[in-house]
Scaffold this active site. Structure first.
Site, mmCIF file in Angstrom:
data_model
loop_
_atom_site.group_PDB
_atom_site.id
_atom_site.type_symbol
_atom_site.label_atom_id
_atom_site.label_comp_id
_atom_site.label_asym_id
_atom_site.label_seq_id
_atom_site.Cartn_x
_atom_site.Cartn_y
_atom_site.Cartn_z
ATOM 1 N N SER A 60 25.242 -1.664 13.638
ATOM 2 C CA SER A 60 26.365 -1.207 12.808
ATOM 3 C C SER A 60 27.708 -1.326 13.530
ATOM 4 O O SER A 60 28.732 -0.953 12.968
ATOM 5 C CB SER A 60 26.140 0.252 12.388
ATOM 6 O OG SER A 60 25.999 1.063 13.534
ATOM 7 N N TYR A 61 27.724 -1.820 14.757
ATOM 8 C CA TYR A 61 28.998 -1.914 15.493
ATOM 9 C C TYR A 61 29.805 -3.125 15.019
ATOM 10 O O TYR A 61 29.266 -4.219 14.819
ATOM 11 C CB TYR A 61 28.765 -2.006 17.000
ATOM 12 C CG TYR A 61 28.339 -0.691 17.647
ATOM 13 C CD1 TYR A 61 28.249 0.486 16.913
ATOM 14 C CD2 TYR A 61 28.019 -0.637 19.000
ATOM 15 C CE1 TYR A 61 27.850 1.682 17.510
ATOM 16 C CE2 TYR A 61 27.629 0.555 19.604
ATOM 17 C CZ TYR A 61 27.541 1.712 18.847
ATOM 18 O OH TYR A 61 27.152 2.888 19.446
#
Ligand code: NAP
Length: 324
Positions: free
Chosen positions: A53-54
């Site tokens: 999710s970065y």
């Protein structure tokens, strides 16, 4: 824990691709990342942490993508010194034992196959308790099938960690690590019955994320906050005044060791048996983190810092997905 029994240092890549909180600019930031990683790993930092999710907006997935390309260009001997760990997010649409299958393959691809540990990013115990067990079972399947070597978890409190550890133990899969927020401005893991004790009991490595409190702990006493995004500036405004006594004590210890405040913050985690994961994106930061490996806090200094940290009223905000 390292083979010597002394806790090592890792590093994190949340800022790689994150414009919202970290003001990421590819042209400005990307050129330094490969050298940052190389200096960090050559200097002995032994684990790098990322997540699927970065990266924000159009940079979604960018942290893994950058890391994959940098690692692919490194020589194999250097790569062999490093554990690459990613975290998969239990988004509401990822359900059931196969719920992570596509996400895992996508992470593998972005990382160019350089992946040793997969971690459940956060606990869903507080809002979707039924989701967590099957997803973790699915990650354990990946370990059993030999598709990834190690399994970890994140944002779990002592009670939840014991429950998930028991679930994994029953099927013979080891939980290698748990990563939670831990710093002199987030000292909950060292409280009585905190995660530090649970990890020692269960033989699980404790990884400390945000060990510099997003940079707050690196500001010298009387110093001003750095130029940063509006979101981070709010944190500095709230935490700097109240942490002045703590940062004064850190600066004194740092001066005694000819070290930086950042090194004091990292070595406080190590003194509690936790591996700190500072967020690095500059070569100077990597060099500084490496220097922390060359010294350790005395018991007396640790106790002094413990007392200041535990007495502090203003602390880092807790992760909303952290379970009890
Ligand atoms: N599991 C989770 O839910 C979770 C949550 C948060 C973080 N994490 C992991 O933990 C890693 C680190 O946490 P973080 O990035 O939140 O915060 P952090 O490590 O507490 O702080 C990073 C900040 O410290 C500054 N910095 C780094 N080294 C420095 C040094 N030697 N001297 C002075 N300043 C220094 C950087 O400055 P600049 O701004 O100048 O670059 C950056 O702003 C993340 O990258 C991520 O991998 C995990």
């Amino acid at each position: 824990m390292g083979e010597s029994g002394v806790t090592g240092i890792g590093f994190g890549t949340w800022s790689w691709g994150n414009q919202l909180l970290w003001g990421y600019e590819p042209d400005r930031d990307d050129p330094a990342l490969a050298e940052t990683l190389e200096v960090a790993v050559r200097g002995g930092l032994s684990l790098v942490d990322t997540a699927d999710s970065y990266g924000t907006g159009r940079f979604n997935g960018r942290s893994e993508w950058l890391l994959g390309r940098i690692l692919d260009r490194c020589d194999g001997a250097l790569r062999a010194q490093l554990t690459v760990a990613t975290k998969l997010a239990p988004f509401p649409w990822r359900l059931g034992r196969r719920g992570f299958d596509r996400a895992f393959s996508a992470s593998q691809e972005r990382l160019c196959g350089h992946l040793q540990r997969v971690q459940l990013h956060w606990s869903t115990a507080r809002y979707a308790p039924w989701q967590e067990g099957p997803l973790l079972d699915g990650l354990a399947d990946l370990v059993e099938e030999g598709r990834v070597a190690e399994l970890g978890v994140s944002n779990l409190g002592p009670r939840r960690l014991r429950a998930l550890h028991a679930r994994m133990q029953a099927r013979g899969v080891a939980l290698r690590s748990v990563q939670v927020q831990m710093s002199l401005l987030a000292p909950e893991p060292i409280q009585a019955d905190g995660l530090k004790t649970t990890c020692a009991d269960l033989g699980i490595d404790l990884l400390a994320y945000s060990p510099l409190a997003l940079g707050v702990l690196t500001v010298p006493p009387g110093g001003s906050p750095p130029q940063c995004t509006r979101l981070r500036a709010g944190l500095f405004r709230r935490l700097l005044p109240a942490s002045e006594p703590l940062r004064t004590a850190m600066a004194q210890i740092a001066a005694h060791h000819q070290a930086s405040q950042a090194q004091v913050a990292l070595n406080w985690c190590r003194a509690h048996g936790a591996m700190p994961l500072p967020g690095l994106r500059r070569v100077t930061q990597a060099r500084d983190a490496v220097k922390a490996l060359s010294w350790s806090l005395s018991d007396q200094d640790r106790e002094h810092l413990d007392a200041l940290a535990l007495a502090g009223q203003e602390r880092m905000p807790a992760n909303p997905f952290m379970s009890a």
